[in-house]
Design an enzyme around this catalytic site. Structure first.
Site, PDB file in Angstrom:
ATOM      1  CE1 TYR A  17      12.903  31.509   6.404  1.00 24.55           C
ATOM      2  CE2 TYR A  17      13.294  29.443   5.959  1.00 24.55           C
ATOM      3  CZ  TYR A  17      13.115  30.542   5.489  1.00 24.55           C
ATOM      4  OH  TYR A  17      12.961  30.804   4.268  1.00 24.55           O
ATOM      5  CG  MET A  34       9.566  24.088   0.993  1.00 24.78           C
ATOM      6  SD  MET A  34       8.475  25.099   0.249  1.00 24.78           S
ATOM      7  CE  MET A  34       7.524  25.968   1.177  1.00 24.78           C
ATOM      8  CE  LYS A  85      -0.282  -0.633   5.013  1.00 26.05           C
ATOM      9  NZ  LYS A  85      -1.127  -1.265   6.101  1.00 26.05           N
ATOM     10  NE  ARG A 123      -6.638  -0.155  10.805  1.00 24.21           N
ATOM     11  CZ  ARG A 123      -5.721  -0.223  10.545  1.00 24.21           C
ATOM     12  NH1 ARG A 123      -4.556   0.592  10.462  1.00 24.21           N
ATOM     13  NH2 ARG A 123      -5.032  -1.581   9.977  1.00 24.21           N
TER      14      ARG A 123
HETATM   15  C1  LIG Z   1      -0.173  -2.187   6.380  1.00 29.73           C
HETATM   16  C2  LIG Z   1      -0.703  -3.515   6.928  1.00 29.73           C
HETATM   17  C3  LIG Z   1      -0.100  -4.570   7.063  1.00 29.73           C
HETATM   18  C4  LIG Z   1       1.501  -4.654   7.048  1.00 29.73           C
HETATM   19  O1  LIG Z   1       2.194  -3.916   8.076  1.00 29.73           O
HETATM   20  P1  LIG Z   1       3.504  -3.764   8.246  1.00 29.73           P
HETATM   21  O2  LIG Z   1       3.819  -3.458   9.666  1.00 29.73           O
HETATM   22  O3  LIG Z   1       4.142  -2.908   7.392  1.00 29.73           O
HETATM   23  O4  LIG Z   1       4.251  -5.100   8.068  1.00 29.73           O
HETATM   24  C5  LIG Z   1      -0.618  -5.754   7.496  1.00 29.73           C
HETATM   25  N1  LIG Z   1      -2.004  -6.071   7.409  1.00 29.73           N
HETATM   26  C6  LIG Z   1      -2.805  -4.813   7.404  1.00 29.73           C
HETATM   27  C7  LIG Z   1      -4.471  -4.960   7.563  1.00 29.73           C
HETATM   28  C8  LIG Z   1      -2.202  -3.553   7.071  1.00 29.73           C
HETATM   29  O5  LIG Z   1      -3.076  -2.645   6.851  1.00 29.73           O
END
Ligand SMILES: *Cc1c(COP(=O)(O)O)cnc(C)c1O
Length: 346
Positions: free
Chosen positions: A232, A280, A5, A102
């Site tokens: 800055y 930046m 992802k 979640r």
């Molecule tokens: C992102 C995610 C993972 C992977 O997590 P890592 O810590 O990067 O291995 C596994 N399962 C779900 C449901 C996720 O959202």
């Protein structure tokens, strides 16, 4: 399952292409859009939508044969409807919430009759059951408790488990709890050679090496007298004759501003401290003790230079975040170069 992802945690979709060329056949993404992006790159195999979906996305899910994670009856009904419309079976994995708060059904909401309706429905097919750990990188007791709840649920399913993929481990779960692997794990950050917590040895002891390096260049150098303010807000004042090098990277390219006056970089195989607030597109480093630093010198922000190494875990500690967030900020980097991208040279 390779979790790819957020465009492979900011590394670029090429990582997924490479894994695919290695023969990997299960990919996890967050959204339907990310799934489509993998498809467009010609990635074959199972694409899991881990982040849930909205009702109007059910049709494209069925059409593209994505495998979504479902968290409600409504999810399943949407898939059923889309399946009828498109005349294709919808495949999904059921998610249970064992303590993440979640996505996922609460265990007490999954009455046996729900599962029965689901498994009897000829338009949808449940190929897997999963849960997600909330603290696998830090809390052993809590993870064991979540696993216990999940195991009890699986044992009570009364389904033929041979045809069911059961999975709960992310990278932390996979690395720390071999007894919890079941028949699939969802690995994201560890595939990139970075630890899911601040302890790099969790991955280094298995011979995993970081995939990404981040480099910039010295654009300019100057000598400042003592008592001169840098950057800055004047958060750093020289206390000696100081040679400053200006480096061509800043928070627009993903270097968190709260690393100002904290992080180090590598120049000429030596460590140099970032001084003053990160701008930046630029940051300043103190190179007084490193002879010969000049315009065009390479600056390593993540990676190795000689004996020295700066790891994502180091930056995460200094920035008071987790390695995942540091990696995702890499997507802001202006230029990416694929190294050893083809299989023969890897
Ligand atoms: C992102 C995610 C993972 C992977 O997590 P890592 O810590 O990067 O291995 C596994 N399962 C779900 C449901 C996720 O959202």
């Amino acid at each position: 399952m390779a979790v790819v992802k957020a465009t492979c945690y900011g590394h670029g979709v090429e990582v997924a292409e490479l894994l695919s060329s290695f023969g990997l056949r299960d990919f996890g993404v967050s959204s339907v859009e990310e799934g489509c992006e993998l498809k467009k790159k010609g990635i074959a195999g199972n694409i899991y939508i881990l982040g849930g979906f909205l009702p109007w996305e059910a049709e494209i899910i069925v059409e593209e044969r994505f495998i979504p994670v479902v968290s409600s009856l409504r999810d399943i009904e949407c898939l059923e409807e889309a399946s009828k419309k498109r005349e294709k079976k919808a495949i999904f994995h059921l998610k249970v919430d064992t303590g993440m708060g979640r996505l996922g059904f609460l265990l007490q909401d999954l009455k046996p009759d729900i599962l029965e309706t689901v498994t009897r429905n000829s338009f949808v097919r449940m190929d897997g059951v999963m849960t997600h750990f909330g603290s696998a990188e830090s809390d052993t007791m809590y993870t064991r408790w979540q696993f216990e709840l999940f195991s009890r649920f699986l044992n009570g399913l009364g389904l033929d488990r041979k045809n069911l993929l059961c999975h709960c481990c992310n990278s932390a779960g996979f690395l720390r709890f071999p007894e919890m692997h079941l028949n699939m794990s969802r690995i994201g950050i560890a595939l990139l050679g970075v630890s899911p917590n601040l302890e790099a040895n969790l991955v280094t002891q298995r011979g995993l090496k970081p995939v990404a390096q981040l480099k910039a260049m010295v654009k300019y150098t100057k000598n400042l007298p003592p008592g001169f303010r840098v950057g800055y807000g004047g958060t750093f004042t020289t206390c000696r004759d100081t040679k400053i090098a200006v480096v061509s990277i800043g928070y627009a390219q993903g270097i968190f501003r709260n690393l100002s006056n904290r992080m180090e970089v590598l120049v000429r195989k030596r460590r140099a401290r970032v001084v003053g607030a990160i701008s930046m597109d630029q940051l300043m480093i103190d190179v007084t003790d490193i002879p010969g630093v000049q315009e065009g010198d390479q600056v390593v922000l993540i990676g190795r230079d000689g004996e020295e190494e700066i790891r994502v875990e180091d930056l995460a500690r200094l920035s008071e975040t987790i390695p995942h967030e540091i990696l995702c900020s890499l997507k802001k980097v202006k230029a990416r170069v694929l190294v050893n991208g083809d299989r023969s040279s890897t």
